[in-house]
Design an enzyme around this catalytic site. Structure first.
Site, mmCIF file in Angstrom:
data_model
loop_
_atom_site.group_PDB
_atom_site.id
_atom_site.type_symbol
_atom_site.label_atom_id
_atom_site.label_comp_id
_atom_site.label_asym_id
_atom_site.label_seq_id
_atom_site.Cartn_x
_atom_site.Cartn_y
_atom_site.Cartn_z
ATOM 1 N N SER A 122 0.818 -1.204 0.000
ATOM 2 C CA SER A 122 0.000 0.000 0.000
ATOM 3 C C SER A 122 0.863 1.270 0.000
ATOM 4 C CB SER A 122 -0.962 -0.039 1.194
ATOM 5 O OG SER A 122 -2.152 0.644 0.895
ATOM 6 N N LYS A 174 -22.029 17.203 8.171
ATOM 7 C CA LYS A 174 -20.992 17.681 9.088
ATOM 8 C C LYS A 174 -20.671 16.580 10.096
ATOM 9 C CE LYS A 174 -18.283 20.494 11.329
ATOM 10 N NZ LYS A 174 -16.970 20.848 10.766
#
Length: 323
Positions: A122, A174
């Protein structure tokens, strides 16, 4: 009887003094190692003779200004070439991007070859692609091209104990997803868009740096890990071998003399690159009769880094338990 008591008291005093000086001696040696290391890292290499610089990329990759500055010093040094010694499962996407960019700037000044000693998965594979040439051990772990965003959800646990968490926010997305309530489809979609955007960047980097056909790119970037042998067939690495193989490539392709010494550059920060220091401290404690204390100190120092929180998008190989 009184004489025996006095002798016992004297022996205890002597033992306490001996313990004090042993501990003081250990601390003095550790301090000396730290000072010597800092002096070597700081400017010693920049003024030294030509050499091959070894840079260790180990543990979890995060944003690391000290490492970037160290790579810049390598670029200004008398190093004739750079070997990246990689053994890492990856880390944050931003940290891996920062490291990749620093390595590409370094590669403009010095030949850079990566050696996958154990794992370049990765984000660590992003770092490997910052090199001009990638060497991997036959059974090293390479790949895991992808991005993941993980978050805990405690809503069922809170429900079982009768607790709810209320919030008032400016808009529905949010602070989403929220660990105290099941994620909404909109929240999942918002996070998925972040993941896929970073994945597209990662995949594009593989395509650009490794020059893969569309079919091979699809196979190499589906999130799997590969052995070094498999990665060679997919063109994710250039050669199987070890650091000697890397030195041979530098001599053959870049004209770097084989007789040059290899010097390891380290950052002054605390991290897995400094695992050697915690091991040295443990050995010193062992030498003066405080082996148990030394092992506790070493384990605490090593664990502190591994327990560090990784926030945000991760380019990290994280196999599930039992897999």
């Amino acid at each position: 009887m009184s004489l025996d008591a006095d002798q016992i008291v004297d022996r205890r005093k002597l033992r306490r003094k001996l313990t004090f000086w042993r501990v003081l001696g250990v601390l003095a040696v550790v301090a000396a190692i730290g000072v010597a290391t800092y002096a070597t890292v700081g400017r010693g290499f920049a003024e030294g003779s030509p050499h091959v610089a070894r840079v260790v990329i180990g543990g979890l990759i995060r944003n690391d200004r000290d490492r970037v500055e160290m790579l810049e010093r390598v670029g200004r040094s008398n190093a004739s070439a750079v070997i990246l010694s990689i053994d890492s499962p990856g880390g944050t996407v931003t940290g891996s991007e920062q490291l990749y960019d620093a390595l590409r700037r370094l590669a403009e000044k010095k030949p850079v070859v990566a050696v996958v000693e154990g794992m370049a998965a990765s984000g660590a594979y992003i770092a490997a692609m910052g090199a001009d040439h990638i060497v991997a051990r036959r059974n090293a772990i390479v790949g895991s091209v992808g991005v993941i965003f993980q978050f805990p959800n405690f809503s069922e646990m809170l429900k079982s104990v009768g607790v709810t968490v209320e919030d008032i926010k400016s808009s529905p997305l949010k602070a989403a997803p929220n660990p105290y309530e099941p994620p909404t489809p909109e929240a999942r979609a918002a996070i998925a868009s972040l993941v896929m955007d970073s994945y597209a960047w990662f995949k594009g980097l593989v395509s650009e740096r490794r020059k893969l056909s569309d079919g091979m790119l699809a196979q190499a970037t589906d999130g799997r890990v590969f052995t070094g042998h498999q990665a060679l067939g997919l063109l994710l690495v250039d050669e199987l071998g070890d650091e000697r193989t890397a030195r041979a490539w530098l001599a053959r392709e870049k004209g770097v003399p084989t007789g040059l010494r290899t010097r390891t550059w380290r950052t002054p920060g605390v991290g897995d690159e400094f695992g050697w220091l915690t091991g040295r401290v443990g050995s010193l404690f062992e030498a003066v009769g405080f082996g148990v204390l030394g092992r506790v100190v070493s384990q605490f120092a090593e664990g502190a880094w591994e327990r560090a929180q990784l926030d945000g998008l991760l380019a990290l190989w994280h196999p599930r338990a039992g897999s």
